[in-house]
Design an enzyme around this catalytic site. Sequence first.
Site, PDB file in Angstrom:
ATOM      1  N   ASP A 124       0.820  -1.219   0.000  1.00 40.14           N
ATOM      2  CA  ASP A 124       0.000   0.000   0.000  1.00 40.14           C
ATOM      3  C   ASP A 124       0.854   1.269   0.000  1.00 40.14           C
ATOM      4  O   ASP A 124       2.028   1.245   0.359  1.00 40.14           O
ATOM      5  CB  ASP A 124      -0.855   0.047   1.279  1.00 40.14           C
ATOM      6  CG  ASP A 124      -1.949  -1.014   1.294  1.00 40.14           C
ATOM      7  OD1 ASP A 124      -1.966  -1.861   0.392  1.00 40.14           O
ATOM      8  OD2 ASP A 124      -2.770  -0.968   2.224  1.00 40.14           O
ATOM      9  N   HIS A 174      -6.210   2.561  -3.790  1.00 41.00           N
ATOM     10  CA  HIS A 174      -6.072   2.805  -2.339  1.00 41.00           C
ATOM     11  C   HIS A 174      -6.566   4.218  -1.982  1.00 41.00           C
ATOM     12  O   HIS A 174      -6.083   4.820  -1.039  1.00 41.00           O
ATOM     13  CB  HIS A 174      -4.611   2.615  -1.930  1.00 41.00           C
ATOM     14  CG  HIS A 174      -4.376   2.515  -0.446  1.00 41.00           C
ATOM     15  ND1 HIS A 174      -5.163   1.785   0.398  1.00 41.00           N
ATOM     16  CD2 HIS A 174      -3.415   3.067   0.350  1.00 41.00           C
ATOM     17  CE1 HIS A 174      -4.704   1.890   1.637  1.00 41.00           C
ATOM     18  NE2 HIS A 174      -3.647   2.670   1.645  1.00 41.00           N
ATOM     19  N   HIS A 178      -5.755   9.232   0.869  1.00 40.17           N
ATOM     20  CA  HIS A 178      -5.563   8.486   2.121  1.00 40.17           C
ATOM     21  C   HIS A 178      -6.320   9.093   3.298  1.00 40.17           C
ATOM     22  O   HIS A 178      -5.872   9.064   4.439  1.00 40.17           O
ATOM     23  CB  HIS A 178      -4.071   8.366   2.462  1.00 40.17           C
ATOM     24  CG  HIS A 178      -3.730   7.063   3.128  1.00 40.17           C
ATOM     25  ND1 HIS A 178      -3.880   6.850   4.479  1.00 40.17           N
ATOM     26  CD2 HIS A 178      -3.288   5.891   2.630  1.00 40.17           C
ATOM     27  CE1 HIS A 178      -3.512   5.615   4.769  1.00 40.17           C
ATOM     28  NE2 HIS A 178      -3.155   5.012   3.664  1.00 40.17           N
ATOM     29  N   HIS A 265       3.914  -2.264   2.927  1.00 37.86           N
ATOM     30  CA  HIS A 265       3.935  -0.939   2.304  1.00 37.86           C
ATOM     31  C   HIS A 265       5.184  -0.856   1.435  1.00 37.86           C
ATOM     32  O   HIS A 265       6.274  -1.164   1.922  1.00 37.86           O
ATOM     33  CB  HIS A 265       3.924   0.156   3.371  1.00 37.86           C
ATOM     34  CG  HIS A 265       2.678   0.120   4.220  1.00 37.86           C
ATOM     35  ND1 HIS A 265       2.543  -0.747   5.274  1.00 37.86           N
ATOM     36  CD2 HIS A 265       1.512   0.792   4.111  1.00 37.86           C
ATOM     37  CE1 HIS A 265       1.324  -0.582   5.801  1.00 37.86           C
ATOM     38  NE2 HIS A 265       0.688   0.341   5.121  1.00 37.86           N
TER      39      HIS A 265
HETATM   40 ZN    ZN Z   1      -2.427   3.058   3.365  1.00 38.37          ZN
END
Ligand code: ZN
Length: 313
Positions: A124, A174, A178, A265
């Site tokens: 991510d 995603h 955010h 990540h």
């Molecule tokens: Zn994230």
Amino acid sequence: MIFIVDNNKGLVNKEVITGNKEISYPYFNSSNVDKYIDDYLDKYLNGDDEVLIDYDYIQHDGIYNVTFYRYLFDKKMVSEKTSSLVINTHDDTIFKTSYATPDFDFVSNREYDKNKKRIALTFDDGPNYNTSKIIDTLNKYNVHATFFVLGSRIKGNENILNKMKASGMEIGNHTYSHKLLTKVTEEKIKEEIGMTSKLVFDAVGTYPNLLRPSYGSVSSKIKKASDMPIIIWNIDTLDWKNHNSRKISSRILNKVKDGDIVLMHDIYSATANALDIVIPKLLDRGYELVTVSELFYYKEISLDNGKVYGYAR
Ligand code: ZN
């Protein structure tokens, strides 16, 4: 007698962001060690206008081996491994070692054995300075993964998205910025998703098929707003917290089962290094590493829009 060693004792992760410089560094609360690291980083920062520094470390019995990575934004975010520091917290001594830059082999074309155990690694918050390195490592082992990208990071990084696609990786959504989606309106959620899907399409010519909401948060409003299946995870590597490739690897190896979805990540050096440790071990154990869509395909589980999936079993 059994002694329990606190692996984190002696090291605290610190982050400093000033202008175009971002530095993550370990802080030992020892004037000798911390001054040495300060001076060491000062030397590396000197003259760089836009730089990001982060690190990976291993620790055994109070001895830390810390490797710093430097990313120069004006050189298209190429990462450079700097020398490594060996810090002995028993007597607060330090010495410096050097590293050679590793080579990566590119392998393409792969075939699937339908009876294998499979899991999906997911990354991510990119694309970012470290993403390309992660793709290289996945290519080196001839495995696939899914990248849930942020819309706000796509502009200027279209080449990284194209490299993902060319390497057989899956690109998921995603959100754009955010935000915590539970706190915004349904309209805003749709905008966050829609903008990102459009940016992915503009970069690579295909739309994402999967959504991972920022923070993995789900609510009835998010489910309703999502025009895609919602993919969360059931193994969290905590890579954002640990900056330790061995810990990241252990969290996967201690828990992994057929059908798992692993959260990582792509924006950390330690995560990139963890792949070099964990992927060969997973392959040895008979796992095949596939994208999320491939995982569900081979498990013969069909995915519905707005429904939440944390693993494939
Ligand atoms: Zn994230």
